[in-house]
Design a protein around this motif. Structure first.
Motif, PDB file in Angstrom:
ATOM      1  N   ASN A 106      -8.694  -4.790   6.915  1.00 22.21           N
ATOM      2  CA  ASN A 106      -8.482  -3.351   6.729  1.00 22.21           C
ATOM      3  C   ASN A 106      -9.573  -2.564   7.457  1.00 22.21           C
ATOM      4  OD1 ASN A 106      -6.259  -3.524   4.577  1.00 22.21           O
ATOM      5  ND2 ASN A 106      -7.899  -4.753   3.659  1.00 22.21           N
ATOM      6  N   LEU A 135      -9.876   1.778  -4.119  1.00 24.30           N
ATOM      7  CA  LEU A 135      -9.280   0.458  -4.301  1.00 24.30           C
ATOM      8  C   LEU A 135      -8.521   0.377  -5.622  1.00 24.30           C
ATOM      9  CD1 LEU A 135     -12.219  -1.751  -2.982  1.00 24.30           C
ATOM     10  CD2 LEU A 135     -10.071  -1.240  -1.815  1.00 24.30           C
ATOM     11  N   ASP A 165       0.841  -1.196   0.000  1.00 26.07           N
ATOM     12  CA  ASP A 165       0.000   0.000   0.000  1.00 26.07           C
ATOM     13  C   ASP A 165       0.877   1.246   0.000  1.00 26.07           C
ATOM     14  OD1 ASP A 165      -2.303  -1.547   0.026  1.00 26.07           O
ATOM     15  OD2 ASP A 165      -2.541  -1.460   2.195  1.00 26.07           O
ATOM     16  N   HIS A 218      -6.865  -6.964  -1.711  1.00 24.41           N
ATOM     17  CA  HIS A 218      -7.502  -5.801  -1.096  1.00 24.41           C
ATOM     18  C   HIS A 218      -8.913  -6.134  -0.623  1.00 24.41           C
ATOM     19  CE1 HIS A 218      -4.593  -3.045  -3.498  1.00 24.41           C
ATOM     20  NE2 HIS A 218      -4.136  -3.260  -2.275  1.00 24.41           N
ATOM     21  N   SER A 267      -3.529   4.533   1.883  1.00 26.26           N
ATOM     22  CA  SER A 267      -4.293   3.586   2.687  1.00 26.26           C
ATOM     23  C   SER A 267      -5.051   4.263   3.821  1.00 26.26           C
ATOM     24  CB  SER A 267      -3.354   2.515   3.263  1.00 26.26           C
ATOM     25  OG  SER A 267      -4.033   1.613   4.097  1.00 26.26           O
TER      26      SER A 267
END
Length: 269
Positions: A248, A173, A41, A162, A45
């Motif tokens: 995430n 994304l 990333d 992801h 992010s």
């Protein structure tokens, strides 16, 4: 992808630790939050959470070899990356800071906190682990080892890489996938192997500061067992597992993550 990339336009650069490090900074009250992103990333992010942390000083780095940052002269272990980020901190004179790390960034954060304890007012670990323990047949290991240059940002692999809950912006994304695909395949494999070989148990034992642990209840990379191992390593920590969040949580629920950080480490005037 076409169109204006406002995040990219915010980036600044500083020479630190033998590398040119890219970062994004938001002015505000301290202690500053130094945010370190996950594997492949970039500072982007954390872009979904910045509005929830409005009024705080935020310093969001691209780790060496990620995003706009040059690789530097060290290797790819969390300790290597921590040495370069320590130099980055010195260059920006940001002590004391609250250190926030996600995934790979959390492992770098543990190394930093263990080796430079006086520099930090606290530690936040998002989707973290002390020891990844990824087997040869783990889908992530298989997927990364299959990558070949040039990497296609539209490949199905990125749906796994992801993975998140519905509602995370598709444009966000897609930008992350573009940046990750720009990283050469040999670097993906080198970092992954460094993570698979890593055990941060001893480093964690040397950390003496307030710690906040945030995990997603649906994390399919670092399971509940990883969360419990962290909580055992930091018995005085505030530890929470957020429902409807995966690996995430700052993408799936930036408002809840920001609220937890603010409660644990409020701004001072």
């Amino acid at each position: 992808m076409t169109g204006t990339d406002a995040w990219l336009g915010r980036k600044r650069f500083v020479d630190a630790g033998g590398a040119r490090i890219a970062y994004v900074e938001f002015e505000g009250a301290g202690p500053p939050l130094l945010l370190l992103h996950g594997f492949t990333d970039s500072s982007r992010s954390f872009s979904l959470i910045t509005s929830q942390l409005a009024g705080r000083r935020l310093i969001i780095a691209d780790l060496p070899g990620h995003g706009g940052s040059a690789p530097g002269h060290d290797g790819w272990t969390p300790a290597d990356l921590a040495r370069q980020m320590s130099a980055f901190m010195t260059a920006l004179d940001m002590e004391p800071a609250v250190l926030v790390g996600h995934s790979l960034g959390s492992m770098v954060a543990i190394e930093l906190a263990a080796t430079r304890p006086g520099a930090f007012a606290g530690l936040v670990l998002l989707a973290a682990t002390l020891q990844p323990e990824l087997a040869d047949d783990h889908p992530v290991v298989v997927g990364v080892n299959a990558l070949r240059d040039p990497i296609d940002p539209n490949a199905p692999f990125f749906e796994l890489w992801h993975h998140c809950h519905p509602g995370v912006p598709e444009t966000f994304l897609a930008r992350l996938a573009e940046e990750a695909a720009a990283m050469p395949a040999h670097r993906w494999r080198a970092i992954l192997q460094a993570l698979r070989d890593c055990d941060l148990t001893e480093q964690a034992s040397r950390i003496d500061m307030p710690v906040l642990i945030i995990s997603g209840a649906d994390d399919d990379l670092f399971s509940k067992a990883h969360h419990e191992a962290l909580a055992a390593a930091f018995p005085d920590a505030v530890a929470m597992r957020l429902a409807d969040c995966g690996h995430n949580p700052h993408w799936d629920s930036p408002k809840r993550v920001a609220a937890a950080i603010t409660q644990a480490f409020p701004a001072t005037v």
